[in-house]
Design a protein around this motif. Structure first.
Motif, PDB file in Angstrom:
ATOM      1  N   PRO A   1       0.842  -1.202   0.000  1.00  0.00           N
ATOM      2  CA  PRO A   1       0.000   0.000   0.000  1.00  0.00           C
ATOM      3  C   PRO A   1       0.874   1.248   0.000  1.00  0.00           C
ATOM      4  CG  PRO A   1      -0.790  -1.566   1.623  1.00  0.00           C
ATOM      5  CD  PRO A   1       0.490  -2.126   1.083  1.00  0.00           C
ATOM      6  N   GLY A   2       0.526   2.206  -0.809  1.00  0.00           N
ATOM      7  CA  GLY A   2       1.275   3.456  -0.869  1.00  0.00           C
ATOM      8  C   GLY A   2       2.647   3.338  -1.500  1.00  0.00           C
ATOM      9  N   ALA A   3       2.934   2.210  -2.147  1.00  0.00           N
ATOM     10  CA  ALA A   3       4.267   1.990  -2.714  1.00  0.00           C
ATOM     11  C   ALA A   3       4.556   2.979  -3.836  1.00  0.00           C
ATOM     12  CB  ALA A   3       4.380   0.572  -3.242  1.00  0.00           C
ATOM     13  N   ARG A   4       5.840   3.230  -4.033  1.00  0.00           N
ATOM     14  CA  ARG A   4       6.312   3.934  -5.237  1.00  0.00           C
ATOM     15  C   ARG A   4       7.198   2.936  -5.944  1.00  0.00           C
ATOM     16  NH1 ARG A   4       2.713   6.560  -4.318  1.00  0.00           N
ATOM     17  NH2 ARG A   4       2.487   8.802  -4.067  1.00  0.00           N
ATOM     18  N   HIS A   5       6.614   2.239  -6.912  1.00  0.00           N
ATOM     19  CA  HIS A   5       7.272   1.082  -7.485  1.00  0.00           C
ATOM     20  C   HIS A   5       7.485   1.343  -8.972  1.00  0.00           C
ATOM     21  CE1 HIS A   5       7.675  -3.470  -6.824  1.00  0.00           C
ATOM     22  NE2 HIS A   5       8.169  -3.234  -8.015  1.00  0.00           N
ATOM     23  N   ALA A   6       8.696   1.106  -9.452  1.00  0.00           N
ATOM     24  CA  ALA A   6       8.946   1.308 -10.879  1.00  0.00           C
ATOM     25  C   ALA A   6       9.101  -0.047 -11.562  1.00  0.00           C
ATOM     26  CB  ALA A   6      10.208   2.129 -11.094  1.00  0.00           C
ATOM     27  N   LEU A   7       8.583  -0.137 -12.786  1.00  0.00           N
ATOM     28  CA  LEU A   7       8.743  -1.348 -13.583  1.00  0.00           C
ATOM     29  C   LEU A   7       9.540  -0.960 -14.815  1.00  0.00           C
ATOM     30  CD1 LEU A   7       7.940  -4.343 -14.001  1.00  0.00           C
ATOM     31  CD2 LEU A   7       5.932  -3.526 -15.231  1.00  0.00           C
ATOM     32  N   ILE A   8      10.733  -1.528 -14.937  1.00  0.00           N
ATOM     33  CA  ILE A   8      11.567  -1.156 -16.074  1.00  0.00           C
ATOM     34  C   ILE A   8      11.903  -2.402 -16.887  1.00  0.00           C
ATOM     35  CG2 ILE A   8      12.551   0.818 -14.854  1.00  0.00           C
ATOM     36  CD1 ILE A   8      15.086  -0.805 -14.451  1.00  0.00           C
TER      37      ILE A   8
ATOM     38  N   ASP B   1      16.966   8.421 -14.503  1.00  0.00           N
ATOM     39  CA  ASP B   1      17.053   9.456 -13.475  1.00  0.00           C
ATOM     40  C   ASP B   1      15.708   9.610 -12.796  1.00  0.00           C
ATOM     41  OD1 ASP B   1      19.649   9.887 -14.052  1.00  0.00           O
ATOM     42  OD2 ASP B   1      19.239  11.462 -15.548  1.00  0.00           O
ATOM     43  N   LEU B   2      14.682   9.649 -13.627  1.00  0.00           N
ATOM     44  CA  LEU B   2      13.335   9.800 -13.116  1.00  0.00           C
ATOM     45  C   LEU B   2      12.970   8.602 -12.232  1.00  0.00           C
ATOM     46  CD1 LEU B   2      10.618  11.037 -12.926  1.00  0.00           C
ATOM     47  CD2 LEU B   2      10.040  10.105 -15.152  1.00  0.00           C
ATOM     48  N   VAL B   3      13.285   7.401 -12.713  1.00  0.00           N
ATOM     49  CA  VAL B   3      12.964   6.200 -11.954  1.00  0.00           C
ATOM     50  C   VAL B   3      13.629   6.233 -10.586  1.00  0.00           C
ATOM     51  CG1 VAL B   3      13.381   3.716 -11.834  1.00  0.00           C
ATOM     52  CG2 VAL B   3      12.516   4.736 -13.943  1.00  0.00           C
ATOM     53  N   PHE B   4      14.907   6.608 -10.553  1.00  0.00           N
ATOM     54  CA  PHE B   4      15.631   6.606  -9.283  1.00  0.00           C
ATOM     55  C   PHE B   4      15.084   7.662  -8.334  1.00  0.00           C
ATOM     56  CE2 PHE B   4      19.358   4.611 -11.651  1.00  0.00           C
ATOM     57  CZ  PHE B   4      19.007   3.360 -11.195  1.00  0.00           C
ATOM     58  N   SER B   5      14.667   8.799  -8.867  1.00  0.00           N
ATOM     59  CA  SER B   5      14.188   9.841  -7.966  1.00  0.00           C
ATOM     60  C   SER B   5      12.761   9.536  -7.485  1.00  0.00           C
ATOM     61  CB  SER B   5      14.222  11.204  -8.671  1.00  0.00           C
ATOM     62  OG  SER B   5      13.231  11.242  -9.664  1.00  0.00           O
ATOM     63  N   PHE B   6      12.020   8.765  -8.256  1.00  0.00           N
ATOM     64  CA  PHE B   6      10.621   8.536  -7.908  1.00  0.00           C
ATOM     65  C   PHE B   6      10.427   7.313  -7.013  1.00  0.00           C
ATOM     66  CE2 PHE B   6       6.767   6.120  -8.854  1.00  0.00           C
ATOM     67  CZ  PHE B   6       5.790   7.048  -8.540  1.00  0.00           C
ATOM     68  N   ALA B   7      11.094   6.212  -7.372  1.00  0.00           N
ATOM     69  CA  ALA B   7      10.711   4.918  -6.808  1.00  0.00           C
ATOM     70  C   ALA B   7      11.445   4.583  -5.533  1.00  0.00           C
ATOM     71  CB  ALA B   7      10.957   3.828  -7.846  1.00  0.00           C
ATOM     72  N   ASP B   8      10.797   3.731  -4.692  1.00  0.00           N
ATOM     73  CA  ASP B   8      11.579   3.127  -3.624  1.00  0.00           C
ATOM     74  C   ASP B   8      11.811   1.634  -3.875  1.00  0.00           C
ATOM     75  OD1 ASP B   8       8.877   4.370  -1.753  1.00  0.00           O
ATOM     76  OD2 ASP B   8       8.852   2.474  -2.843  1.00  0.00           O
TER      77      ASP B   8
END
Ligand SMILES: Nc1ncnc2c1ncn2[C@@H]1O[C@H](COP(=O)(O)OP(=O)(O)OP(=O)(O)O)[C@@H](O)[C@H]1O
Ligand SMILES: [Mg+2]
Lengths: 338, 284, 250
Positions: free
Chosen positions: C29-36, C207-214
């Protein structure tokens, strides 16, 4: 310049604008009503126009608002015509009762067959709608003991409308009756297309994928509008049966489905008046051309179709309508660049 | 019983020849050509006029029907159809219905609305008895001719360069263009050939299907059934569909005449709903 | 507490092509997850499976603990799963006002009212205004969507997904194709999404992925290749090889 409004009022105003009555609309209906008293001797064709307009209006709900291509809409028209005709023939002479019965029967079959057109491409939809109309035509043909088969359903006797207005020889009552039904159903359609439900239909027409992705139950909405359009077409068929006191297999035939499509295309889709304007033009042109070459009328229908799509439907309609463009916009005709 | 089967096969074969072109138009150009039957009608009338007015023998009238309709098809493809390939299905439908209406009225005007008859050569009339089964000579002739056409079509599709290009274009038009295949040329050639086949079918079918100006509308649904039920990926699909349809129609009219074409229409709807890509299409 | 979204052995093949291979992924819940993952790795297919556009060949999907694998697309939205599209999927002939209004009234359950005029529900109007302002669409509300500048259309994509008030939001390359000068507007909108919404972001800009995701998951050839914290993924030499390296080449 617009006066700065608080955003919420501005938004409300913008949404309300869609459904507001415009002056030309009022004038149009006033004119149609005036014809009831000012054009004696033209009642027969006026009546036919009103019926065709209603039929095209029902197709507009499908094609113009929901993006469903149908080439078998006559199925519901014919079903309504036979329902009303049979009722009258077997003793229920009140026309309005016949209308409700026809709407009900057409809605029922429309509902049942709507599931067939839910999924699939334009091609499968075209085929399935043609197929349903063919099946009904075949049934009507085979059940000659009930429908009169190829001889048509004869001996329809109508009582006065609402027990008051007797049908007369000149067709004044017939036109008045058809116009009244058209107007009432038009009002209902107008109400519906300007509702959240109607807006969701436009969304489905534009992009069904996205519509589902904002939570619109695409299938359910299409079933609903298909059923509604079928009921409308059923009423149009019933009007024809009641005002001409005759039904033949012709009401279910392919050319009727194609005609109504042409009518709607001529008038333009997606603003409700397209079917009505198209019906007026179509019948007037038909009247002219049929006088020249009665049995070759369909050559001209075909030519109109070919030219219309060759040049681009939107463009032809826009060019022809250019002098009236401002007027049409005030009828609510959507402006789309080709 | 066997006679019925035989008649059904002959009927189905004609339906296949009539619809083969449509299946290509649909599969290759994704074009809904409701006017396909008009080409068949043209072939029928070419035969009638050639035989009855100019005394051309039946066997010579058949290739004539093929060639003339193919030429007409080519002309229309280059001038009109080509403008509709990218357009919406609604536009294609409106356009081709328009053509049908014009063709019907024009033929009505030129030839009258009555049924057209041709007199088959004597050696094609009557029936012979083969192992107790009454076999119509003309129907045997139809089966033979259509059989040859099917084999030739199959050979062209599988053995020639043109065939492999055609299949590549049906599979994926963009890739085919990328490979340097002239897809437009293939369109035009197959459209002409498809129209010609329809014309040949119309010529052969005059005797068993009847011929009057409403032909394109009366049989439109049959062509559409063949291609939608058969699918457009192969020619075996439509071929089987046409045979099935022919046999079912003949048998249906014989055994349950009270149902008429009802069964066929219903079956078509069921197939379309359950298998929108056709009964014989490869699963995707 | 159940994870916001969980897939178990999700699998999809198109004929012989395996587009999603046995993917098990969890979104808190509330995750900031990136899929690359490289082009064609199956990221969009994965989102299509989650949202019901495609039916999986095998596997299950759980939204807040409830199995939604067989559920229709619009039901999933009502349960709180919304998405944006990599390629704009908008209602071209409608206005942003109408588009957002549709999403809002559908969520409030008034979308099938057929007798009431559009625009007569105060609750809907208020929310439309708030959403339009949040995504900087206030001036464009009454334009026809097809005529909006591309950047605005991308914002509208996010705005309508947001209007569904999701618990889980799937963003498929929200800034794809947007000119450099307008990117920041979209990134700001993404960064400002409410913290309690779990966000799965598909993005190529590292860059965006690293700044956004945990957390970051890496998809390669349809399969989950790595799954870890930002630091783990950034340090992982194998990821560098298949993905970052590839980007360096490009
Ligand atoms: N409907 C479909 N039918 C057949 N193959 C498909 C379909 N959708 C996707 N594919 C294939 O599945 C694979 C994965 O595609 P997908 O669009 O999911 O990749 P992606 O990771 O989103 O790529 P990108 O970064 O370019 O957006 C590709 O090889 C694609 O060609
Ligand atoms: Mg993608």
């Amino acid at each position: 310049m617009t006066i700065p409004h608080p955003p919420a009022t501005r938004v409300t105003a913008a949404l309300a604008r869609r459904g507001r009555w415009r002056l030309p609309e009022v004038a149009f209906w006033a004119l149609a009503l005036a014809a009831l008293f000012l054009l004696p001797g033209r009642y027969l064709i006026l009546n036919e126009i009103a019926i065709l307009a209603l039929f095209a209006l029902s197709l507009d709900l499908l094609l113009g608002y929901s993006g469903i291509v149908s080439l078998g809409h006559a199925a519901f028209f014919g079903l309504g015509a036979y329902t009303a005709g049979l009722l009258a023939r077997h003793g229920v002479a009140e026309p309005v009762v016949g209308l409700f019965a026809a709407a009900g029967a057409a809605a029922l079959v429309g509902f049942a067959t709507s599931f067939l057109v839910l999924r699939g491409s334009d091609l499968t939809r075209i085929m399935v709608t043609i197929g349903v109309a063919l099946v009904l035509g075949e049934i009507a043909n085979r059940m000659a003991w009930l429908t009169g088969g190829a001889d048509g359903l004869q001996g329809i006797v109508m009582g006065p409308v609402l027990g008051t207005f007797e049908f007369d020889l000149w067709g004044q009552t017939a036109y008045g009756y058809s116009l009244a039904v058209l107007f009432v159903l038009f009002l209902l359609a107008r109400r519906i297309v300007h509702s959240p439900f109607g807006l969701s239909l436009c969304a489905i027409r534009d992009n069904p994928l996205r519509a589902a992705a904002v939570g619109i139950p695409v299938g359910g909405r299409l079933v609903a509008v298909y059923t509604l359009a079928a009921a409308y077409a059923g009423v149009a068929g019933a009007l024809l049966a009641q005002t001409t006191q005759f039904v033949s297999l012709d009401v279910l035939e392919f050319h009727r489905s194609a005609d109504v499509l042409l009518v709607l295309i001529i008038g333009g889709t997606g603003y409700l008046y397209g079917g009505i304007i198209g019906a007026v033009l179509f019948r007037l042109v038909q009247d002219e051309l049929a006088n020249l070459t009665p049995q070759y009328w369909y050559f001209w229908v075909g030519l109109i179709l070919v030219v219309l799509v060759l040049v681009g439907r939107e463009r032809v309609v826009a060019t022809l309508a250019a002098p009236f463009a401002g007027l049409l916009r005030r009828f609510g005709r959507p402006v789309r660049e080709a | 019983m066997l006679t019925l089967l035989f008649d059904g096969i002959a009927y189905g074969m004609v339906l296949f020849i009539l619809s083969a072109g449509l299946s290509v138009t649909l599969g290759l150009m994704n074009f809904i050509n409701l006017a396909h039957g008009a080409f068949a009608m043209a072939g029928g009338y070419v035969t009638v006029v050639a035989m009855n007015r100019y005394g051309v023998p039946f066997l010579a009238a058949l290739p004539l029907a093929f060639l003339i309709t193919a030429a007409v098809g080519l002309l229309l493809e280059r001038t009109l159809y080509v403008r509709f390939y990218g357009r919406s299905h609604l536009d294609q439908v409106l356009f081709s219905i328009g053509l049908v209406f014009m063709a019907i009225a024009a033929v009505d005007y030129a030839m009258g609305s009555s049924q057209q008859l041709i007199t088959l050569p004597a050696w094609l009339q009557g029936r012979v008895d083969v192992f107790g089964v009454a076999v119509g000579l003309y129907r045997s002739f139809i089966i033979a001719v259509c059989g040859v056409v099917v084999v030739v079509l199959q050979l062209i599709l599988t053995r020639t360069r043109f065939g492999s290009r055609l299949r590549a274009a049906v599979d994926d038009q963009r890739v085919a263009r990328g490979l340097g295949i002239n897809v437009n040329l293939i369109f035009a050639a197959t459209f002409a050939a498809g129209s010609g086949l329809a014309g040949l079918g119309g010529a052969l079918g005059t005797e068993i299907l009847g011929l009057d100006p409403t032909f394109p509308l009366k049989f439109m649904i049959y062509f559409l059934i063949v291609v939608t039920v058969g699918g457009t990926a192969t020619i075996t699909g439509p071929f089987l569909a046409a045979l099935l349809l022919g046999i079912a129609d003949v048998a249906g009219k014989y055994y349950v005449p009270e149902f008429g074409a009802f069964v066929i229409y219903t079956l078509m709807i069921v197939v379309l709903v359950l298998r929108p890509h056709g009964l014989f299409a490869r699963a995707r | 507490m159940a994870p916001a979204l969980r897939t178990i052995g999700l699998h999809k093949n198109f004929g012989g092509l395996v587009a999603t291979a046995d993917v098990s992924l969890t979104l808190e819940p509330g995750a900031r997850h990136a899929l690359i993952g490289p082009n064609g790795a199956g990221k969009t297919t994965f989102v299509n499976l989650l949202t019901g556009v495609l039916t999986p060949s095998a596997g299950r999907i759980l939204l807040e603990g409830a199995d939604i694998t067989g559920e229709s697309a619009h039901r999933r939205v009502r349960r709180g799963l919304a998405r944006t599209f990599q390629i704009n999927q908008l209602f071209r002939d409608l206005t942003p006002l109408e588009t957002i209004g549709l999403a809002v009234s559908e969520r409030q359950g008034t979308g099938r009212d057929w007798w009431r005029r559009v625009g007569t529900k105060g609750a809907v109007i208020g929310e439309i205004v708030a959403i339009a302002e949040r995504f900087g669409l206030g001036d464009a509300l009454e334009e026809r969507t097809a005529t909006l500048p591309y950047g605005k259309q991308r914002l509208l994509e996010i705005a309508i997904a947001f209007a569904c008030r999701p618990r889980v939001l799937l963003l498929d390359e929200p800034a794809a194709g947007v000119p450099e000068a307008e990117r920041h507007e979209i990134l700001a909108a993404v960064a400002a999404l409410p913290r309690d919404v779990a966000v799965l972001l598909i993005e190529h800009d590292m860059d965006l992925v690293f700044s956004f995701a945990d957390r970051i998951s890496v998809l390669v050839n349809g399969a989950l290749f790595r799954d870890g914290t930002v630091e783990e993924i950034a340090r992982d030499p194998a990821v560098r090889a298949v993905y970052l390296g590839e980007e360096a080449d490009a």
